[in-house]
Design a protein around this motif. Structure first.
Motif, PDB file in Angstrom:
ATOM      1  N   GLU A  97       0.801  -1.216   0.000  1.00 32.89           N
ATOM      2  CA  GLU A  97       0.000   0.000   0.000  1.00 32.89           C
ATOM      3  C   GLU A  97       0.835   1.268   0.000  1.00 32.89           C
ATOM      4  OE1 GLU A  97      -2.641  -0.291   3.313  1.00 32.89           O
ATOM      5  OE2 GLU A  97      -4.156  -1.352   2.153  1.00 32.89           O
ATOM      6  N   THR A  98       2.102   1.179   0.417  1.00 35.72           N
ATOM      7  CA  THR A  98       2.952   2.363   0.512  1.00 35.72           C
ATOM      8  C   THR A  98       4.196   2.194  -0.368  1.00 35.72           C
ATOM      9  OG1 THR A  98       4.266   1.521   2.377  1.00 35.72           O
ATOM     10  CG2 THR A  98       2.202   2.664   2.906  1.00 35.72           C
ATOM     11  N   VAL A  99       4.891   3.298  -0.542  1.00 37.12           N
ATOM     12  CA  VAL A  99       6.142   3.260  -1.306  1.00 37.12           C
ATOM     13  C   VAL A  99       7.133   2.321  -0.632  1.00 37.12           C
ATOM     14  CG1 VAL A  99       8.085   4.641  -2.135  1.00 37.12           C
ATOM     15  CG2 VAL A  99       5.778   5.599  -2.183  1.00 37.12           C
ATOM     16  N   GLY A 100       7.177   2.348   0.695  1.00 39.99           N
ATOM     17  CA  GLY A 100       8.076   1.457   1.424  1.00 39.99           C
ATOM     18  C   GLY A 100       7.749  -0.003   1.201  1.00 39.99           C
ATOM     19  N   ASP A 101       6.448  -0.330   1.213  1.00 38.89           N
ATOM     20  CA  ASP A 101       6.037  -1.717   0.930  1.00 38.89           C
ATOM     21  C   ASP A 101       6.512  -2.142  -0.455  1.00 38.89           C
ATOM     22  OD1 ASP A 101       4.721  -1.768   3.347  1.00 38.89           O
ATOM     23  OD2 ASP A 101       2.774  -1.260   2.500  1.00 38.89           O
ATOM     24  N   LYS A 102       6.350  -1.255  -1.431  1.00 44.23           N
ATOM     25  CA  LYS A 102       6.730  -1.558  -2.817  1.00 44.23           C
ATOM     26  C   LYS A 102       8.226  -1.832  -2.920  1.00 44.23           C
ATOM     27  CE  LYS A 102       6.693   0.622  -7.409  1.00 44.23           C
ATOM     28  NZ  LYS A 102       6.318   1.867  -8.147  1.00 44.23           N
ATOM     29  N   ASN A 103       9.034  -1.013  -2.236  1.00 44.11           N
ATOM     30  CA  ASN A 103      10.483  -1.202  -2.279  1.00 44.11           C
ATOM     31  C   ASN A 103      10.905  -2.471  -1.549  1.00 44.11           C
ATOM     32  OD1 ASN A 103      10.837   1.189  -3.723  1.00 44.11           O
ATOM     33  ND2 ASN A 103      11.065   2.427  -1.865  1.00 44.11           N
ATOM     34  N   GLU A 104      10.233  -2.764  -0.443  1.00 46.48           N
ATOM     35  CA  GLU A 104      10.573  -3.980   0.305  1.00 46.48           C
ATOM     36  C   GLU A 104      10.217  -5.225  -0.505  1.00 46.48           C
ATOM     37  OE1 GLU A 104      10.167  -5.688   4.869  1.00 46.48           O
ATOM     38  OE2 GLU A 104       8.980  -3.970   4.221  1.00 46.48           O
ATOM     39  N   ASP A 105       9.103  -5.164  -1.229  1.00 49.04           N
ATOM     40  CA  ASP A 105       8.715  -6.281  -2.085  1.00 49.04           C
ATOM     41  C   ASP A 105       9.720  -6.475  -3.218  1.00 49.04           C
ATOM     42  OD1 ASP A 105       6.642  -8.274  -3.063  1.00 49.04           O
ATOM     43  OD2 ASP A 105       6.743  -6.927  -4.783  1.00 49.04           O
ATOM     44  N   LEU A 106      10.210  -5.372  -3.783  1.00 52.92           N
ATOM     45  CA  LEU A 106      11.216  -5.449  -4.843  1.00 52.92           C
ATOM     46  C   LEU A 106      12.496  -6.099  -4.322  1.00 52.92           C
ATOM     47  CD1 LEU A 106      12.292  -4.726  -7.683  1.00 52.92           C
ATOM     48  CD2 LEU A 106      12.953  -2.483  -6.752  1.00 52.92           C
ATOM     49  N   GLN A 107      12.914  -5.733  -3.122  1.00 61.31           N
ATOM     50  CA  GLN A 107      14.106  -6.340  -2.534  1.00 61.31           C
ATOM     51  C   GLN A 107      13.923  -7.841  -2.357  1.00 61.31           C
ATOM     52  OE1 GLN A 107      15.292  -4.661   1.223  1.00 61.31           O
ATOM     53  NE2 GLN A 107      16.889  -6.169   1.564  1.00 61.31           N
ATOM     54  N   ALA A 108      12.751  -8.236  -1.849  1.00 59.74           N
ATOM     55  CA  ALA A 108      12.480  -9.665  -1.652  1.00 59.74           C
ATOM     56  C   ALA A 108      12.455 -10.400  -2.987  1.00 59.74           C
ATOM     57  CB  ALA A 108      11.148  -9.840  -0.923  1.00 59.74           C
ATOM     58  N   GLU A 109      11.946  -9.741  -4.030  1.00 63.41           N
ATOM     59  CA  GLU A 109      11.876 -10.363  -5.350  1.00 63.41           C
ATOM     60  C   GLU A 109      13.267 -10.559  -5.948  1.00 63.41           C
ATOM     61  OE1 GLU A 109      10.309  -9.219  -9.848  1.00 63.41           O
ATOM     62  OE2 GLU A 109       9.507  -8.154  -8.109  1.00 63.41           O
ATOM     63  N   LEU A 110      14.150  -9.579  -5.751  1.00 57.79           N
ATOM     64  CA  LEU A 110      15.472  -9.640  -6.376  1.00 57.79           C
ATOM     65  C   LEU A 110      16.428 -10.582  -5.651  1.00 57.79           C
ATOM     66  CD1 LEU A 110      16.020  -5.862  -7.272  1.00 57.79           C
ATOM     67  CD2 LEU A 110      15.573  -7.737  -8.869  1.00 57.79           C
ATOM     68  N   ILE A 111      16.448 -10.519  -4.322  1.00 56.33           N
ATOM     69  CA  ILE A 111      17.467 -11.283  -3.583  1.00 56.33           C
ATOM     70  C   ILE A 111      16.882 -12.180  -2.496  1.00 56.33           C
ATOM     71  CG2 ILE A 111      19.290  -9.615  -4.054  1.00 56.33           C
ATOM     72  CD1 ILE A 111      18.877  -8.526  -1.219  1.00 56.33           C
ATOM     73  N   GLN A 112      15.547 -12.281  -2.425  1.00 51.93           N
ATOM     74  CA  GLN A 112      14.888 -13.144  -1.445  1.00 51.93           C
ATOM     75  C   GLN A 112      15.398 -12.878  -0.032  1.00 51.93           C
ATOM     76  OE1 GLN A 112      16.352 -14.861  -4.424  1.00 51.93           O
ATOM     77  NE2 GLN A 112      14.462 -14.003  -5.255  1.00 51.93           N
ATOM     78  N   ALA A 113      15.496 -11.611   0.312  1.00 51.95           N
ATOM     79  CA  ALA A 113      15.984 -11.236   1.632  1.00 51.95           C
ATOM     80  C   ALA A 113      15.365  -9.914   2.033  1.00 51.95           C
ATOM     81  CB  ALA A 113      17.511 -11.126   1.634  1.00 51.95           C
ATOM     82  N   SER A 114      15.332  -9.672   3.333  1.00 51.58           N
ATOM     83  CA  SER A 114      14.872  -8.402   3.861  1.00 51.58           C
ATOM     84  C   SER A 114      15.979  -7.830   4.727  1.00 51.58           C
ATOM     85  CB  SER A 114      13.584  -8.585   4.678  1.00 51.58           C
ATOM     86  OG  SER A 114      13.838  -9.433   5.785  1.00 51.58           O
ATOM     87  N   GLY A 115      15.738  -6.682   5.295  1.00 50.71           N
ATOM     88  CA  GLY A 115      16.751  -6.043   6.128  1.00 50.71           C
ATOM     89  C   GLY A 115      17.537  -5.024   5.349  1.00 50.71           C
TER      90      GLY A 115
END
Length: 671
Positions: free
Chosen positions: A607-625
């Motif tokens: 729903e937010t820009v932050g959510d979108k960026n976090e999802d992109l990170q998870a999609e690219l490298i399967q990691a958070s943080g």
């Protein structure tokens, strides 16, 4: 009893980790459609997971209010027309768990439609919530889903259709949290509530056990129980909060205000204003079950210690839980495991080597001095949480120079206290030398020098000095009103894009540019804050993209920027060889409706820009943080696998080597 206790613990952790694997019981998607001039339909589709019975909006009875309810905010109700229509394959059955009432539910999918009527020129966001009930197995559970959809009646009466869905921490960070927990536990051990109990507890085990070996076994089990209790506290926090909620909670301004108030209360308490204790009835009931006759009795002895020492250890527990919210699902468990280990370890050591008790210093005034010093540190740390909320809401009440001034005052006062010039409520008289003159111990003098030196180190920051040692904690340079070498912090940042063929950064720049690190200003870097804009620039300039997954409130991100970005070799490579995109994963600006969707990776709503960026990170490298540096080409394809995360043992040299590796790979693909 021992085996029953172990069985309960094993079942608890089994349920914990199995619950972590659960998917959402109901997935929601939203749509809107234009039906006539100024008339729209808000469509809500719900799809239960396998084995889930989603209750209808139709009431079962007045006595059983377990039907799904869809509510809209008061401001939205003036645009609503007619009642909500429900469609789907409705099933009915008699449910014994609800007094043989006939329930109505869906197992495949259901759609609810609400009509919207706007006047010409109206533009509004319809906000509401879905409070739904569902049956899973033999239990009836509930959930809530937010509704947020933009409607606009333009002059040409057009409306875009949008889909909206409902919606691993790095191991080194977890190791750091474990070590921080152990350190906090060891400091907690030195507080009066715990320290004074050591001789009594150890003697209890060594003298009242039948044999020395049995006494050691009992003491070891006692220590393990302390560790277990604190670990269970962390496990409960991790279990109650859903996936990704800890990270979202850590960046929530209300939660940060709560932590600010909590730390202020504990800080003032440590200074001697008042004592914080749990109800005495709790400790009395637990203590009545304690004893050495059984393992369950020893467990309750450990639980008694945890409860009665709360006034001294509660702030450490709250601090670790608060700090761990940004570190992932396992972080509260790891933090509390470390704290329990640090607190329990001395008990085991003294039980195995009771001769060490003779060298144990007496409790007294030095412990109150320790509490006062911790009180000052609590007040300093409280300002960090207030700063987080201030940055999130843009209040500008705690800009960089104001934050630094308050820290200077706190550490100056702490230094003066350590020199004995300030006395608090529970302080004893200063020790006297052989001539009857009060004196300051060498240890207090060293700590006073450290505190006052740190305060002096902070002062140049009032004029824009980078303060590398604490750059991770102080607000960003963009919030500073005055910088000695360049005027206002927000005015020294000019448009640095010189290539007319490439569009300058546009999206989110007015709100996010103030978080640009000093190293970016010094190195004259152009930074994009939107992924699509960065890819477009990369295609034109034929450069790889460095995706900087970062956070407004990310401590390690500021640490990395102040120590790595500031290096000339790093800065030149970033400026000349890469397109830089800083993607903030905690930026809470709401996305347009056509960008909202359901993320299977995060299992939540984007729903937010932050959510979108976090999802992109998870999609690219399967990691958070964060921080995490990911490198892609102009088409968004990875140049090297994985990301480059924060590692306190690595410096600019290692990052330069990684940048050169990315450059070589890019040249191979695009010679």
């Amino acid at each position: 009893m021992k085996y029953k206790l172990l069985l309960v613990v094993n079942l608890f952790f089994l349920s914990l980790f199995s619950s972590a694997q659960d998917t959402q019981p109901v997935q929601f998607s939203f749509d809107k459609a234009k039906t006539a001039a100024g008339e729209f339909e808000l469509k809500i589709k719900a799809k239960p997971a396998a084995g889930i019975q989603l209750f209808s909006t139709q009431k079962i009875s007045e006595d059983l209010p377990v039907n799904t309810i869809i509510n809209f905010d008061t401001a939205a109700k003036i645009f609503l027309r007619d009642s909500i229509k429900e469609s789907g394959t409705l099933k009915t059955t008699v449910d014994a768990t609800l007094n043989n009432a006939t329930i109505k539910y869906f197992t495949d999918s259901v759609e609810w439609v609400q009509k919207i009527k706007l006047n010409k020129g109206d533009s509004t966001r319809i906000i509401g919530s879905i409070n739904y009930y569902y049956k899973k197995g033999e239990s009836i559970e509930s959930g809530e889903q937010r509704i947020s959809m933009q409607f606009q009646y333009n002059a040409d009466d057009t409306a875009a259709i949008a889909d909206v869905g409902n919606s691993s921490i790095q191991s080194k960070s977890l190791w750091g949290l474990l070590l921080a927990g152990i350190a906090a536990g060891l400091i907690g051990f030195l507080t009066p509530c715990v320290y004074a109990l050591v001789p009594i507890t150890v003697s209890f085990f060594t003298k009242r056990s039948k044999t020395k070996s049995q006494g050691k076994v009992n003491a070891l089990f006692y220590s393990l129980c302390i560790i277990l209790i604190y670990t269970l506290v962390g496990a409960l926090v991790a279990t109650v909060l859903p996936k990704n909620a800890l990270n979202n909670l850590s960046t929530n301004w209300i939660f940060n205000i709560f932590l600010f108030v909590l730390f202020i209360i504990f800080g003032i308490s440590f200074l001697g204003a008042f004592e914080i204790n749990l109800p005495s009835s709790w400790s009395n009931k637990i203590d009545s079950k304690a004893g050495i006759g059984s393992y369950s009795g020893i467990f309750f002895m450990a639980l008694t210690l945890v409860v009665v020492s709360f006034s001294c250890t509660g702030n450490f527990v709250a601090s670790l839980l608060g700090l761990s919210t940004a570190a992932g699902k396992l972080a509260p468990i790891i933090g509390m495991l470390g704290f329990g280990l640090g607190l329990a370890l001395p008990f085991a050591v003294f039980a195995f080597f009771p001769a060490l008790l003779s060298g144990l210093g007496k409790s007294g005034g030095w412990q109150n001095a320790l509490k006062v010093v911790l009180g000052f540190l609590e007040l300093a740390l409280a300002l960090k949480f207030l700063s987080n909320a201030d940055l999130d809401k843009g209040w500008r009440i705690l800009d960089r120079e104001v934050f630094i001034v308050l820290w200077v005052v706190i550490f100056v006062l702490m230094g003066i206290y350590l020199l004995g010039k300030i006395k608090f409520k529970h302080d004893s008289e200063s020790a006297k030398n052989d001539f009857g003159v009060p004196y300051v111990s060498v240890s207090r003098l060293i700590l006073a020098i450290a505190s006052l030196s740190f305060a002096l180190y902070l002062i140049p920051g009032l004029w824009g000095a980078p303060l590398k040692a604490v750059s991770a904690f102080v607000p960003p340079m963009g919030t500073q009103d005055f910088i000695a070498n360049g005027g206002g912090g927000s005015n020294v940042i000019a448009d640095k894009q010189n290539n007319s063929a490439v569009a300058s950064p546009q999206k989110y720049i007015t709100k996010l540019k103030k978080y640009e690190p000093l190293a970016a200003i010094n190195n004259n870097l152009t930074i994009y804050y939107d992924y699509a804009e960065a890819l477009a620039a990369a295609k034109i300039l034929k450069k790889p993209v460095m995706l900087d997954f970062t956070g407004i409130q990310c401590v390690n991100c500021r640490e990395f920027e102040s120590k790595i970005w500031i290096d000339n070799g790093v800065g030149q490579r970033m400026k000349n060889d890469f397109i830089i995109a800083s993607l903030f994963c905690d930026y809470n600006e709401e996305l347009p409706d056509n960008e909202k969707r359901f993320s299977k990776l995060l299992n939540t709503t984007i729903e937010t820009v932050g959510d979108k960026n976090e999802d992109l990170q998870a999609e690219l490298i399967q990691a958070s943080g964060q921080p995490n540096y990911v490198f892609v080409d102009g088409d968004g394809k990875l140049l090297v696998q994985g990301g480059y995360g924060y590692d306190a043992t690595k410096g600019p040299k290692e990052f330069i080597a990684h940048l050169d590796k990315v450059k070589e790979e890019f040249k191979k693909r695009f010679p």
